[in-house]
Design an enzyme around this catalytic site. Structure first.
Site, mmCIF file in Angstrom:
data_model
loop_
_atom_site.group_PDB
_atom_site.id
_atom_site.type_symbol
_atom_site.label_atom_id
_atom_site.label_comp_id
_atom_site.label_asym_id
_atom_site.label_seq_id
_atom_site.Cartn_x
_atom_site.Cartn_y
_atom_site.Cartn_z
ATOM 1 N N ARG A 1 44.783 47.774 18.901
ATOM 2 C CA ARG A 1 44.839 48.253 20.265
ATOM 3 C C ARG A 1 45.173 49.716 20.496
ATOM 4 O O ARG A 1 44.484 50.450 21.266
ATOM 5 C CB ARG A 1 46.254 47.533 21.054
ATOM 6 C CG ARG A 1 47.517 47.681 20.390
ATOM 7 C CD ARG A 1 48.577 46.808 21.003
ATOM 8 N NE ARG A 1 49.535 46.678 20.275
ATOM 9 C CZ ARG A 1 50.614 45.835 20.535
ATOM 10 N NH1 ARG A 1 50.355 45.279 21.567
ATOM 11 N NH2 ARG A 1 51.806 45.535 19.987
ATOM 12 N N SER B 1 49.375 45.825 27.054
ATOM 13 C CA SER B 1 49.224 44.797 25.820
ATOM 14 C C SER B 1 48.185 45.585 25.027
ATOM 15 O O SER B 1 48.100 45.164 23.847
ATOM 16 C CB SER B 1 48.586 43.678 26.417
ATOM 17 O OG SER B 1 49.558 42.989 27.222
ATOM 18 N N GLU C 1 40.828 38.863 37.380
ATOM 19 C CA GLU C 1 39.643 38.965 36.408
ATOM 20 C C GLU C 1 38.182 38.809 37.024
ATOM 21 O O GLU C 1 37.244 39.729 36.756
ATOM 22 C CB GLU C 1 39.865 37.915 35.446
ATOM 23 C CG GLU C 1 40.840 38.028 34.412
ATOM 24 C CD GLU C 1 42.301 37.935 35.001
ATOM 25 O OE1 GLU C 1 42.010 36.909 36.222
ATOM 26 O OE2 GLU C 1 43.234 37.931 34.472
ATOM 27 N N PHE D 1 40.539 35.252 29.290
ATOM 28 C CA PHE D 1 40.305 35.735 30.636
ATOM 29 C C PHE D 1 38.916 36.062 30.961
ATOM 30 O O PHE D 1 38.240 36.096 31.952
ATOM 31 C CB PHE D 1 41.555 36.467 31.031
ATOM 32 C CG PHE D 1 42.549 35.907 31.020
ATOM 33 C CD1 PHE D 1 42.872 34.514 31.484
ATOM 34 C CD2 PHE D 1 43.651 36.661 30.684
ATOM 35 C CE1 PHE D 1 44.107 34.000 31.283
ATOM 36 C CE2 PHE D 1 45.149 35.907 30.329
ATOM 37 C CZ PHE D 1 45.235 34.584 30.745
ATOM 38 N N ARG E 1 44.581 42.260 18.717
ATOM 39 C CA ARG E 1 45.443 43.513 19.127
ATOM 40 C C ARG E 1 46.223 44.325 17.972
ATOM 41 O O ARG E 1 46.516 45.428 18.108
ATOM 42 C CB ARG E 1 46.285 43.112 20.317
ATOM 43 C CG ARG E 1 45.813 42.781 21.610
ATOM 44 C CD ARG E 1 46.516 42.778 22.462
ATOM 45 N NE ARG E 1 47.331 41.457 22.620
ATOM 46 C CZ ARG E 1 48.828 41.199 23.004
ATOM 47 N NH1 ARG E 1 49.379 42.349 23.409
ATOM 48 N NH2 ARG E 1 49.445 40.464 22.860
#
Lengths: 317, 280
Positions: A14, A41, A62, A87, A171
């Protein structure tokens, strides 16, 4: 690729995503990063103050975010969209399909928390289908990033190439596979280890498992080839043909349903040009669940040990 | 308003001609937006064949994509493609599919038809133009049935949050959706109130009255804080009495008798248009 110890990287994926977005956005005012209330996140919150006009938190919407990305593309901006993999694909599939792909617009999507790396978010958040869904979209490019060097290079490549691009990633920290000079062309795979007895074709977190499996097999005098097939669509047919001709046995390994993802891509490709036995390691007829990555990998059979056993069984050893 | 009335009648005439030539299609929802398209393309927007490739101009997205034939008639009349191309609607290999496709039809800005999505795209365009410092407007026509889609309300929240004062959402409240009356399927309640409560400037006008539509747009633009929503009180099949009265008029495959009635309507409109053209 040297066969040194497999180690976790120092940077999280990330962090590399947000740093690369920052770098691109500073260089090009047309770069816009969109997120759906998951900025912290993916560490976008850490860089957004520096490029506040180029980062938009769309909120938990989304479907709308995909449309907003289309609107940006229509006005010659280059939207980078991030949300969790399920998503970006399961939830907003028709928007991705119609407003972006069918309309032939330009968007770069990062689907994070791939498969079991969603850990304690569990079954609702655990995408084992995202690669399959995006692969179904005509002309969409589909990647799975196995380490941070690759993620960074893929993002920069996607920035330069018009079209719908989807990158799947975890991530957190990945196992370091590549040094900084490596390149990752579209439609290619990386031959990480040559071999003659069996070829393990892996992507994402399963690349490290494949390399580990090759070491275990080596102890039993089995010479395994390992390919990182980061470009899941288009897939590297040439390299797969080489592997099939040389080894005569392919094992695919993915943190994804065996239907639709890497295993499907490899089987579909080779069955048309060089049919050989293909065994697919991945999730079979199961939903996600909560748990730590190591537990989940065991549960779904996503381990070096499992890959090695499949190889042994199919080599009659 | 004479030129605009002529433009309106031409759009209606060619919308009908396309559908009549094809033999079926979305008559009801195409006809209900004719006046609005005439105001937008005939008066309000600065969209021309010359500036179409530029980003810094007004933009239009037909979110209720099934009204494609009305948009095609408008675009052909504006010179985006030859008038005789209109009769290729939905033929094999056509550049005029029932739902608009930006990659096929000159003048079409966005591919729509999967309802709710065009609204979001318009919102994205308006946001992009705002960030670029543009003073141009983004217009979208959304159906009242289309507002069933949750994505529309996502888009509305986003537009209000970003104070998109150069977004104009025109809701074609023709009171029917595919399966019948909206009041029987999903009641809309007061749409102007709904949009106001979402943070829009909103008003309701007679969607067959071009002057009223135009005035509402002007009035909305006077305030600079909020996105603009104009609820158009329209009739499905608008302007053609037989089609207005027909109960199931969303997608029609006219019988032979009905084809005669529609042919008469076309002839009357043709006469009206040629009289107006002669009187210019």
């Amino acid at each position: 690729m040297s066969m040194t110890e497999l180690k976790l990287e120092e940077k999280e994926m990330r962090q590399v995503y947000s740093e690369t977005i920052l770098e691109l956005a500073k260089k090009d005012p047309n770069v816009i990063a969109l997120d759906a209330d998951l900025m912290s996140s993916i560490s976008l919150n850490k860089i957004s103050p520096q490029i506040s006009d180029q980062v938009i938190n769309c909120g938990i919407m989304e479907a709308n975010m995909m449309g907003v990305a289309a609107g940006f593309s229509l006005t010659n901006k280059i939207p980078f969209v991030h949300t969790f993999a399920q998503f970006a694909t399961r939830r907003a599939f028709d928007q991705l399909f119609v407003s972006l792909a069918y309309a032939k617009l330009n968007v770069k999507i990062l689907g994070s928390d791939a498969g079991v790396t969603a850990e304690h978010n569990g079954g609702t958040h655990m995408a084992f289908e995202d690669l399959g869904l995006v692969r179904l979209i005509p002309n969409a490019t589909v990647y799975e990033a196995s380490d941070s060097t690759m993620l960074r290079k893929l993002l920069i490549q996607n920035y330069k190439e018009y079209g719908v691009h989807y990158i799947r990633t975890t991530r957190k920290k990945a196992v370091k596979i590549y040094d900084e000079n490596e390149t990752f062309p579209k439609g290619k795979g990386k031959l990480l280890r040559d071999g003659t007895d069996v070829c393990i074709v892996a992507s994402g977190i399963m690349v490290a498992e494949a390399l580990q499996a090759a070491r275990e097999l080596e102890k039993k005098s089995i010479d395994a080839m390992v390919i990182d097939m980061y470009s899941i669509k288009p897939v590297d047919a040439e390299l797969l043909t080489y592997a099939a001709e040389k080894t005569g046995l392919i094992i695919t390994a993915e943190n994804h349903n065996v239907i639709g993802g890497l295993g499907s891509a490899v089987a579909e490709t080779l069955s048309e040009i060089k049919p050989v036995p293909i065994k697919r390691v991945g999730v079979r007829e199961k939903f996600g669940q909560v748990g730590k990555v190591e537990y989940l990998k065991e549960f779904y059979g996503l381990t070096a040990n499992h890959i090695a056993n499949i190889a042994l069984e199919n080599l009659g050893k | 308003m004479n030129d605009l009335e002529l433009f309106r009648d031409q759009i209606r005439l060619w919308t009908l001609k396309q559908l009549h030539h094809l033999g079926f299609g979305h008559y009801g929802g195409s006809l209900s937006i004719v006046e609005t398209l005439a105001v937008l393309y005939g008066k309000e927007m600065n969209v021309t064949t010359e500036n179409f490739k530029e980003v810094d101009r007004d933009h239009f997205i037909l979110s209720k994509g099934h009204a494609g034939p009305a948009l095609y008639a408008t675009l052909a009349l504006k010179g985006f493609f030859p008038m005789d191309m209109l009769l290729t609607l939905n033929q094999n290999g056509t550049k005029l599919p029932s739902h608009p496709d930006r990659n096929l039809t000159p003048g079409v800005e966005m591919t729509t038809g999967s309802l709710g999505q065009g609204f979001s795209v318009a919102v994205g365009m308006a946001t992009s133009l705002k960030l670029s410092g543009s003073t141009h407007y983004t217009y979208t026509i959304v159906g009242d049935g289309e507002l069933n889609e949750g994505q529309c309300w996502e888009a509305a929240q986003f537009a209000a949050h970003h104070r998109l004062n150069r977004l104009v959402v025109l809701v074609d409240e023709n009171k029917k959706q595919l399966d019948g009356w909206t009041k029987d399927i999903i009641e809309t309640f007061d749409l102007a109130d709904k949009f106001r409560s979402f943070g829009f400037w909103s008003t309701r006008v007679d969607g067959a009255d071009m002057e009223a539509i135009h005035q509402a747009i002007i009035e909305g633009k006077e305030q600079k804080e909020k996105p603009i929503c104009i609820i158009l009180d329209t009739t499905k099949g608008q302007g053609i009495p037989y089609l207005e009265e027909k109960e199931a008029n969303h997608h029609i495959r006219p019988s032979d008798e009905e084809k005669d009635i529609i042919r008469q309507a076309i002839e009357e409109l043709e006469k009206k248009v040629s009289e107006k053209e002669a009187g210019r």
